[in-house]
Design an enzyme around this catalytic site. Structure first.
Site, PDB file in Angstrom:
ATOM      1  N   GLU A  54     -90.921  49.569  32.437  1.00  0.00           N
ATOM      2  CA  GLU A  54     -92.101  50.086  33.133  1.00  0.00           C
ATOM      3  C   GLU A  54     -92.801  48.987  33.933  1.00  0.00           C
ATOM      4  OE1 GLU A  54     -92.876  53.033  33.715  1.00  0.00           O
ATOM      5  OE2 GLU A  54     -91.646  54.107  32.265  1.00  0.00           O
ATOM      6  N   TYR A  95    -101.508  53.189  32.898  1.00  0.00           N
ATOM      7  CA  TYR A  95    -100.237  53.894  33.042  1.00  0.00           C
ATOM      8  C   TYR A  95     -99.192  53.367  32.048  1.00  0.00           C
ATOM      9  CZ  TYR A  95     -95.615  54.969  34.447  1.00  0.00           C
ATOM     10  OH  TYR A  95     -94.310  55.360  34.383  1.00  0.00           O
ATOM     11  N   ASP A 142     -97.740  58.737  36.878  1.00  0.00           N
ATOM     12  CA  ASP A 142     -97.353  57.796  37.928  1.00  0.00           C
ATOM     13  C   ASP A 142     -97.351  58.546  39.265  1.00  0.00           C
ATOM     14  OD1 ASP A 142     -95.090  59.355  37.910  1.00  0.00           O
ATOM     15  OD2 ASP A 142     -93.674  57.718  37.581  1.00  0.00           O
TER      16      ASP A 142
END
Ligand code: SF4
Length: 386
Positions: A82, A164, A182
């Site tokens: 990520e 996030y 996202d």
């Protein structure tokens, strides 16, 4: 607000008279808002939407180097992927992820790595502050016993982990029902509900809509399914509405105008910066580099000598590493988030024994771990004689 199981298939079944998908027309860009999307009686998405999505995901999920083929992906791999994927494509990240996990297979191994080795391995992924934060976070996790915390709130407290990433790791690695939002998810949600303002201006609503869909038992799969749908079906310019498992749940598709969503934020003008770099080459091909200050853009990365970057091009002469027969080799441009940089490139051939100034060093460019900007400048210098 979380939806209840009661807003499931029964409600969705009421919309027998909705128009057929208009994906082909939308793809061609010929569809205007034939119906006011916001006035259509398509209910807001809920658990039944998620169920349809998961049926699709079980058949079509993308294979990714960091994704477990069965069961949950380990937190280290979710977190690393990520962080790498922020501002970078899946295709670009794949080889970096493979190299990082081969060299540093656990968070403890990464925590024990040399800063310079990590920065070098990161070179080319851009946004170098992320690599520095990656190390800080790995060391914080290693100091706390080597296990990532399992909740969104605790993850958020680690260095370099934003809202996030915390939600993504909590959902994907620990199945916490955290809303993961996202850019792909923003687009899907904006189209599902025909959101009339840009998603960034409606983040609380977008997160609430995602939260209302998160299914019991499979939050991690749901998060990944939303990302996959946005990346492969509900794409920015070519939404494949006819193939979409959420077609029946989508106000933009019902109105025939998916390309009108998400609404755009007004554009801010980007600053323009200018500067000059100097690329001297020894006969063995080595060029002269120094290391940038640890803080700021491209922090701690190698660079060519040069001027500061400024709105008005600074006088380059005082910034040459030494006197040499410099000649102009053209210019390169490079986009940062907030500015477009144009660099004039100067080059010179120098003698084999030319001394590096204090703090600088000679290195073959391909071995220097250069960030993209400096690699471009070196290529420009090398191409100038072609
Ligand atoms: S969510 Fe599905 S139906 Fe709606 S615009 Fe995207 S691809 Fe089309």
């Amino acid at each position: 607000m979380r939806a209840t199981a009661g807003d499931g298939a029964g409600l969705w079944g009421k919309r027998a008279a909705r128009p057929a998908p208009l994906a082909s027309a939308a793809r061609a860009g010929t569809v205007s808002a034939v119906t006011s999307a916001s006035t259509l009686s398509v209910p807001e998405p809920g658990p039944a939407t998620a169920r349809r999505l998961l049926v699709w995901y079980d058949r079509h999920k993308r294979a990714m180097p960091w994704r477990a083929t069965s069961g949950r992906t380990e937190p280290y791999k979710v977190w690393l992927s990520e962080v790498m994927l922020q501002q970078t494509t899946v295709a670009a990240v794949g080889p970096y992820f493979e190299r990082f996990t081969a060299r540093w297979p656990t968070v403890e191994a990464l925590a024990g790595a040399d800063d310079a080795a990590v920065m070098e391995a990161w070179a080319g992924l851009g946004y170098y502050a992320r690599a520095r934060n990656l190390l800080k976070c790995a060391r914080a996790v290693a100091e706390a016993g080597g296990r990532f915390p399992a909740t969104e709130a605790e993850l958020r407290a680690l260095p370099g982990i934003g809202a996030y990433t915390a939600a993504a790791v909590a959902a994907i690695a620990f199945d916490e029902p955290a809303p993961v939002v996202d850019g792909n998810v923003e687009r899907v949600v904006a189209r599902l509900v025909a959101l009339e303002r840009p998603p960034k201006a409606e983040m609380a609503r977008v997160r609430g809509l995602v939260e209302a869909m998160v299914p019991e038992g499979r939050p991690g799969d749901f998060a990944q399914a939303m990302m996959d749908l946005g990346a492969t079906i509900c794409t920015p310019r070519n939404p494949l509405c006819a193939l979409c498992p959420l077609n029946a749940d989508c106000r933009a598709a019902a109105a025939g105008n998916p390309l009108d969503y998400p609404r755009k934020m007004p554009k801010k003008a980007r600053a323009a910066w200018f500067g000059t770099v100097y690329a001297p080459f020894r006969p063995d091909g080595a060029a002269l580099f120094r290391v940038r200050p640890a803080k700021g853009l491209l922090g701690a990365m190698p660079e060519l000598f040069g001027t500061p970057w400024a709105p008005v091009a600074p006088d380059p002469a005082p910034h040459a590493p030494f006197a040499a027969p410099w000649r102009a080799a053209g210019a390169i441009s490079h986009g940062f988030t907030h500015a477009e940089l144009t660099l004039d490139v100067m080059k010179a051939e120098v003698a084999a024994g030319t001394e590096a100034p204090a703090g600088a060093y000679w290195r073959l460019p391909e071995e220097a771990g250069l960030p993209t900007l400096m690699a471009k400048a070196v290529r420009r210098a090398l191409a100038a004689d072609d």
